[in-house]
Design an enzyme around this catalytic site. Structure first.
Site, mmCIF file in Angstrom:
data_model
loop_
_atom_site.group_PDB
_atom_site.id
_atom_site.type_symbol
_atom_site.label_atom_id
_atom_site.label_comp_id
_atom_site.label_asym_id
_atom_site.label_seq_id
_atom_site.Cartn_x
_atom_site.Cartn_y
_atom_site.Cartn_z
ATOM 1 N N ASP A 124 -12.922 -5.198 29.020
ATOM 2 C CA ASP A 124 -11.900 -3.712 27.792
ATOM 3 C C ASP A 124 -12.593 -3.571 26.369
ATOM 4 O O ASP A 124 -13.608 -3.090 26.001
ATOM 5 C CB ASP A 124 -11.133 -3.852 28.108
ATOM 6 C CG ASP A 124 -10.390 -3.551 29.667
ATOM 7 O OD1 ASP A 124 -11.199 -3.508 30.431
ATOM 8 O OD2 ASP A 124 -9.398 -3.688 29.935
ATOM 9 N N CYS A 170 -3.412 13.048 53.983
ATOM 10 C CA CYS A 170 -2.232 12.185 55.245
ATOM 11 C C CYS A 170 -1.090 13.384 54.817
ATOM 12 O O CYS A 170 -1.652 14.077 55.231
ATOM 13 C CB CYS A 170 -2.010 10.994 54.372
ATOM 14 S SG CYS A 170 -0.842 9.977 55.039
ATOM 15 N N TYR A 171 0.037 12.967 54.332
ATOM 16 C CA TYR A 171 1.035 13.840 53.540
ATOM 17 C C TYR A 171 0.698 14.741 52.839
ATOM 18 O O TYR A 171 1.188 16.118 53.198
ATOM 19 C CB TYR A 171 1.756 13.153 52.790
ATOM 20 C CG TYR A 171 3.136 13.509 51.629
ATOM 21 C CD1 TYR A 171 4.316 13.312 53.142
ATOM 22 C CD2 TYR A 171 3.314 14.130 50.829
ATOM 23 C CE1 TYR A 171 5.518 14.703 52.693
ATOM 24 C CE2 TYR A 171 4.451 14.864 49.951
ATOM 25 C CZ TYR A 171 5.438 15.164 50.849
ATOM 26 O OH TYR A 171 6.471 15.697 50.791
ATOM 27 N N HIS A 195 -6.738 7.846 56.003
ATOM 28 C CA HIS A 195 -7.529 7.931 55.373
ATOM 29 C C HIS A 195 -8.610 7.258 54.812
ATOM 30 O O HIS A 195 -9.337 6.709 54.831
ATOM 31 C CB HIS A 195 -6.121 6.268 54.180
ATOM 32 C CG HIS A 195 -5.328 6.635 54.137
ATOM 33 N ND1 HIS A 195 -4.574 7.627 52.852
ATOM 34 C CD2 HIS A 195 -3.485 7.163 54.979
ATOM 35 C CE1 HIS A 195 -3.423 7.214 53.112
ATOM 36 N NE2 HIS A 195 -2.778 7.138 54.219
ATOM 37 N N LYS A 197 -11.244 0.268 35.831
ATOM 38 C CA LYS A 197 -11.824 -0.984 34.616
ATOM 39 C C LYS A 197 -13.195 -0.928 35.919
ATOM 40 O O LYS A 197 -13.813 -1.469 35.111
ATOM 41 C CB LYS A 197 -10.805 -1.912 35.754
ATOM 42 C CG LYS A 197 -11.413 -3.500 35.356
ATOM 43 C CD LYS A 197 -10.504 -3.460 34.418
ATOM 44 C CE LYS A 197 -10.719 -4.672 33.565
ATOM 45 N NZ LYS A 197 -9.632 -5.445 32.532
ATOM 46 N N GLY A 209 1.628 9.992 50.925
ATOM 47 C CA GLY A 209 2.802 9.960 49.983
ATOM 48 C C GLY A 209 3.764 8.963 51.136
ATOM 49 O O GLY A 209 3.627 9.698 52.039
ATOM 50 N N SER A 216 -11.577 -9.487 21.748
ATOM 51 C CA SER A 216 -10.662 -10.525 22.029
ATOM 52 C C SER A 216 -11.529 -11.374 23.152
ATOM 53 O O SER A 216 -11.321 -12.659 23.366
ATOM 54 C CB SER A 216 -9.296 -9.672 23.235
ATOM 55 O OG SER A 216 -10.366 -9.698 24.390
ATOM 56 N N GLY A 217 -13.056 -10.662 23.719
ATOM 57 C CA GLY A 217 -14.007 -11.586 24.871
ATOM 58 C C GLY A 217 -13.581 -11.357 25.420
ATOM 59 O O GLY A 217 -14.150 -10.872 26.955
ATOM 60 N N GLU A 249 -10.226 7.124 51.939
ATOM 61 C CA GLU A 249 -10.631 6.489 50.162
ATOM 62 C C GLU A 249 -11.054 4.317 50.695
ATOM 63 O O GLU A 249 -11.186 4.385 50.347
ATOM 64 C CB GLU A 249 -9.616 6.845 49.591
ATOM 65 C CG GLU A 249 -8.558 6.410 49.878
ATOM 66 C CD GLU A 249 -7.062 7.470 51.257
ATOM 67 O OE1 GLU A 249 -7.730 7.996 51.162
ATOM 68 O OE2 GLU A 249 -6.398 7.021 50.656
#
Ligand code: XMP
Length: 552
Positions: free
Chosen positions: A267, A122-123, A209, A407, A95, A263-264, A211
């Site tokens: 999603d 971290c934080y 980190h 996503k 953070g 919509s193509g 990640e």
């Protein structure tokens, strides 16, 4: 995270960076959030508490990449609410605050007494250390970027890793001493204590980190925490997700009829396929072709869904209606409103013809759920009238099968369901389509056609150069101006095409892509040779901010 896209040039490689990787600088922790209710989707959950770090979502994604379902919740989520979710472990994110700053997000002691392992990053580590009696201090000099980690004893968390390794740091306060009972595992030049653990109590902390890709053993450390410490079995996979969702949708829908606006985009396509797998012909998809799509895109949607997947598809050719609504409109927001409004009208007309449709499928993602509160007081830079953004008063029950997914997971599910790679990996495309890329004037049929052809040339060349997947978006813009040229032996007075290509992680920030000069030359010469109306091509070299990705 600064994701580096390398765009090969004739003479070497030029790196285009996405967003600045300085310190943790967002205030996501202030946003209200709705949990996705995905507890029923996964037998094992690890909760990531968001203390506002810029990488918090990334931590949640990395956990899922280890095969463990994760939920990102606000840092002030209470112990009661966590207990109800019965997570197998808890991760405290980084953070932007200093643990000593007035009003800095605090750690509820009860969270350490839930009987589940906790990893502070971290934080998150600094909070853990301070709360349990260790020493955290403000440092003169921050530690931002790549650092060297020296492991003095691996303990459980760093077991099996080299004693010297690179890691990514982003902090100013430092831990000088771990809390009583904790082993100090590692240090860097600026962090006297960079990793701690109390194996008996299941409490772990790392200053760096894990990640981000710049911490090469980061994923392995997360895996150790998830599998060895939290004893997760790693069953969160696209295949299991599909099976669970299909069963859940079937149980919910029964014999009911379902409608989906296609919509193509990836999603709505994946959401539709998932529901189709569950209820087959009970699903009808409505694809409104507003005539503002890219070249051949409408046809690709029809052939994938109707011809290949045998989905009951109603394709509405509404180009004329949309062009009429757009006639004379120059203002970008007026264009968006006209398109959004017309879309709803067309969709409602189609829905009315479908007797008894009770459910409506929407491709809402986990990031939409997380962001749904929006940040208070934020300016509306552009109103994103998505094609597919339907009014709330429509009389349907919503089915949102992707509500728990990021996503990249949606793409993996799409591939698993057999969606063509071209649709799975499609770059984002705005709902109002090419209409907001004819800028400074009305989007007429002639200009849209020119823009569509120019865009097709650009995409074709970018794909052939192998760069399509490295770019967040690449597209053309047609400003409503004419410029003088000389072609053959005569004067020309033609259209201008601007090339926009950007790298980005999330569209919040973006950098212009350093496309190779030879490629740019090839694109420009094809556009001018193949398109009679075009006599000049320019390149947009604005990053976001200060520019936006789209011009309107
Ligand atoms: P900007 O231009 O604001 O765009 O930097 C950020 C991302 O959003 C897309 N975009 C839209 N998407 N409806 C959409 O569905 C819209 O009206 C719209 N306007 C911009 C843009 O393409 C980029 O990915």
């Amino acid at each position: 995270m600064a994701e580096v896209a390398s765009l090969a040039t004739g003479g070497g490689e030029i790196a285009a960076t996405g967003k600045d990787a300085g310190s943790d600088v967002c205030s996501a922790h202030e946003r209200p959030r709705t949990p996705p209710g995905a507890g029923d989707l996964a037998s094992e959950t690890v909760v990531v508490l968001d203390f506002g770090g810029q990488y918090s979502q990334l931590i949640a994604r990395r956990v899922r990449e280890c095969g463990v379902f994760s939920e990102l919740l606000p840092h002030d989520t209470g112990a009661e609410s966590l207990r109800a979710r019965a997570p197998k472990g808890l991760i405290l994110s980084g953070g932007p605050a200093s643990v000593y700053a007035p009003g800095a997000p605090a750690l509820d002691r009860e969270l350490l007494e839930l009987g589940i392992p906790v990893l502070g990053i971290c934080y998150g580590m600094q909070l853990l250390v301070m709360e349990l009696g260790g020493q955290v201090e403000a440092a003169e000099i921050g530690e931002f970027g790549r650092s060297q980690l020296t492991v003095s004893q691996p303990g459980r968390l760093l077991a099996g890793l080299p004693s010297e390794q690179a890691c990514w740091m982003s902090h100013r306060d430092i831990v000088l001493r771990g809390p009583p009972g904790f082993a100090e595992l590692a240090a860097s030049s600026a962090s006297p204590v960079a990793a701690v653990e109390d194996e008996g109590r299941g409490l772990y902390g790392i200053q760096f980190h894990p990640e981000v890709v710049h911490t090469p053993y980061g994923q392995q450390i997360l895996e150790t925490f998830l599998r060895d410490v939290c004893e997760c079995t790693a069953t969160w996979t696209p295949t299991n997700f599909i099976e669970d969702q299909v069963a859940a949708i079937r149980a919910r829908v029964g014999e009911g009829r379902v409608i989906c606006g296609l919509s193509g985009g990836v999603d709505s396509s994946v959401a539709a396929l998932l529901v189709h797998r569950a209820v087959g012909d009970q699903l009808t998809c409505v694809f409104v072709d507003h005539g503002l799509m890219r070249k051949d895109e409408g046809q690709q949607v029809i052939s994938a869904f109707a011809d290949h997947f045998k989905v009951d598809l109603v394709a509405v050719d509404a180009e004329r209606r949309f062009l009429e609504r757009l006639a004379g409109l120059t203002d970008p927001e007026a264009k968006r409103k006209a398109i959004g409004g017309e879309f709803i009208r067309v969709f409602e007309e189609q829905a009315a013809q479908l007797d008894g449709a009770r459910y409506l499928v929407q491709g809402t993602l986990y990031s939409d759920v997380i962001e749904s509160g929006g940040s208070t007081g934020a300016d509306t830079i552009k109103s994103h009238h998505n094609v597919g953004g339907l009014p709330e008063d429509m009389d349907f029950e919503l089915i949102e099968p992707l509500r728990a997914l990021f996503k990249d997971e949606v793409r993996r599910v799409g591939s698993e369901l057999g969606l063509p790679e071209r649709l799975v990996w499609r770059q984002p495309f705005p709902g109002p389509g090419l209409a907001i890329r004819v800028v400074g004037g009305p989007a007429t049929k002639e200009k849209l056609d020119t823009l569509r052809e120019a865009d097709a040339i650009l995409q074709d060349e970018i794909r052939q150069a192998g760069l399509y997947g490295e770019l967040w978006q690449s597209f053309c813009v047609l400003p409503d101006v004419r410029t003088v040229g000389v072609q053959g032996d005569g004067r020309s007075y033609g259209q201008l095409i601007a090339i926009r290509a950007v790298t980005s992680d999330d569209a919040m920030t973006a950098d212009w892509a350093r496309l190779p000069y030879d490629l740019l030359e090839q694109i420009a010469s094809r556009m001018i040779n193949e398109l009679r109306e075009v006599n000049r091509v320019v390149l947009d070299i604005t990053s976001k901010p200060p520019g936006t990705i789209e011009w309107e």
